[in-house]
Design a protein around this motif. Structure first.
Motif, PDB file in Angstrom:
ATOM      1  N   UNK A  70       0.650  -1.175  -0.024  1.00 51.09           N
ATOM      2  CA  UNK A  70      -0.129   0.147  -0.188  1.00 51.09           C
ATOM      3  C   UNK A  70       0.885   1.327   0.252  1.00 51.09           C
ATOM      4  N   UNK A  71       2.103   1.197   0.425  1.00 56.61           N
ATOM      5  CA  UNK A  71       2.982   2.395   0.472  1.00 56.61           C
ATOM      6  C   UNK A  71       3.924   2.398  -0.748  1.00 56.61           C
ATOM      7  N   UNK A  72       3.826   1.607  -1.725  1.00 58.34           N
ATOM      8  CA  UNK A  72       4.631   1.529  -3.078  1.00 58.34           C
ATOM      9  C   UNK A  72       5.848   0.732  -2.796  1.00 58.34           C
ATOM     10  N   UNK A  73       6.185   0.049  -1.745  1.00 53.43           N
ATOM     11  CA  UNK A  73       7.308  -0.607  -1.177  1.00 53.43           C
ATOM     12  C   UNK A  73       7.325  -1.949  -1.899  1.00 53.43           C
ATOM     13  N   UNK A  74       8.640  -2.189  -2.733  1.00 54.12           N
ATOM     14  CA  UNK A  74       8.633  -3.533  -3.284  1.00 54.12           C
ATOM     15  C   UNK A  74       9.274  -4.456  -2.202  1.00 54.12           C
ATOM     16  N   UNK A  75       9.492  -5.577  -2.829  1.00 55.53           N
ATOM     17  CA  UNK A  75      10.059  -6.769  -1.607  1.00 55.53           C
ATOM     18  C   UNK A  75      11.393  -6.484  -1.331  1.00 55.53           C
ATOM     19  N   UNK A  76      12.272  -5.576  -2.025  1.00 52.26           N
ATOM     20  CA  UNK A  76      13.438  -5.272  -1.795  1.00 52.26           C
ATOM     21  C   UNK A  76      13.602  -4.041  -1.056  1.00 52.26           C
ATOM     22  N   UNK A 110      14.544  -0.533   0.617  1.00 50.19           N
ATOM     23  CA  UNK A 110      14.711   0.646   0.200  1.00 50.19           C
ATOM     24  C   UNK A 110      14.447   1.001  -1.427  1.00 50.19           C
ATOM     25  N   UNK A 111      13.657  -0.123  -1.910  1.00 49.58           N
ATOM     26  CA  UNK A 111      13.220  -0.120  -3.298  1.00 49.58           C
ATOM     27  C   UNK A 111      11.674   0.382  -3.507  1.00 49.58           C
ATOM     28  N   UNK A 112      11.201   1.276  -3.964  1.00 47.21           N
ATOM     29  CA  UNK A 112       9.937   1.658  -4.257  1.00 47.21           C
ATOM     30  C   UNK A 112       9.574   1.653  -5.623  1.00 47.21           C
ATOM     31  N   UNK A 113       8.294   1.374  -5.847  1.00 41.17           N
ATOM     32  CA  UNK A 113       7.887   1.782  -7.508  1.00 41.17           C
ATOM     33  C   UNK A 113       6.565   2.488  -7.536  1.00 41.17           C
ATOM     34  N   UNK A 156       4.428   1.954 -13.853  1.00 42.80           N
ATOM     35  CA  UNK A 156       5.192   0.729 -13.272  1.00 42.80           C
ATOM     36  C   UNK A 156       4.621  -0.203 -12.214  1.00 42.80           C
ATOM     37  N   UNK A 157       3.843   0.544 -11.394  1.00 36.56           N
ATOM     38  CA  UNK A 157       3.281  -0.145 -10.250  1.00 36.56           C
ATOM     39  C   UNK A 157       1.794  -0.457 -10.314  1.00 36.56           C
ATOM     40  N   UNK A 158       1.126  -0.331 -11.331  1.00 28.75           N
ATOM     41  CA  UNK A 158      -0.253  -0.414 -11.547  1.00 28.75           C
ATOM     42  C   UNK A 158      -0.547  -1.149 -12.855  1.00 28.75           C
ATOM     43  N   UNK A 159      -1.500  -1.920 -12.985  1.00 31.28           N
ATOM     44  CA  UNK A 159      -2.052  -2.581 -14.189  1.00 31.28           C
ATOM     45  C   UNK A 159      -3.253  -1.747 -14.665  1.00 31.28           C
ATOM     46  N   UNK A 160      -3.681  -0.762 -13.791  1.00 32.99           N
ATOM     47  CA  UNK A 160      -4.602  -0.117 -14.569  1.00 32.99           C
ATOM     48  C   UNK A 160      -4.328   1.000 -15.477  1.00 32.99           C
ATOM     49  N   UNK A 182       6.566   9.318   0.845  1.00 34.38           N
ATOM     50  CA  UNK A 182       6.408   9.417   2.227  1.00 34.38           C
ATOM     51  C   UNK A 182       6.910   8.021   2.793  1.00 34.38           C
ATOM     52  N   UNK A 183       6.927   6.963   2.372  1.00 29.13           N
ATOM     53  CA  UNK A 183       7.229   5.690   2.713  1.00 29.13           C
ATOM     54  C   UNK A 183       8.836   5.603   3.100  1.00 29.13           C
ATOM     55  N   UNK A 184       9.442   6.220   2.066  1.00 34.11           N
ATOM     56  CA  UNK A 184      10.890   6.506   1.990  1.00 34.11           C
ATOM     57  C   UNK A 184      11.405   7.535   3.101  1.00 34.11           C
ATOM     58  N   UNK A 185      10.726   8.223   3.177  1.00 36.40           N
ATOM     59  CA  UNK A 185      10.949   9.442   4.337  1.00 36.40           C
ATOM     60  C   UNK A 185      11.061   8.735   5.650  1.00 36.40           C
TER      61      UNK A 185
END
Length: 62
Positions: free
Chosen positions: A17-23, A25-28, A32-36, A52-55
């Protein structure tokens, strides 16, 4: 990890929900992060969420 969407024929990077990938420190965000279908409003919003998630992650020292 990319998740295919058979209806639209595109792949999206799997994020929470906060755009975090499984890695750590990596965000998308954005297309790139949605199929809509592409949307400037959705891309902007997901970019703000990723920021916001990175901060929060950086402030917590992760």
């Amino acid at each position: 990890m990319a998740e295919p969407d058979e209806m639209l024929g595109v792949e999206a990077i799997k994020v929470d929900a906060m755009c975090r990938t499984g890695v750590p420190g990596r965000y998308a965000a954005g297309d790139a992060a949605t199929s809509v279908p592409p949307s400037m409003a959705a891309a902007t919003t997901s970019g703000y969420l990723a920021d916001a998630a990175a901060v929060v992650q950086r402030a917590a020292g992760y």
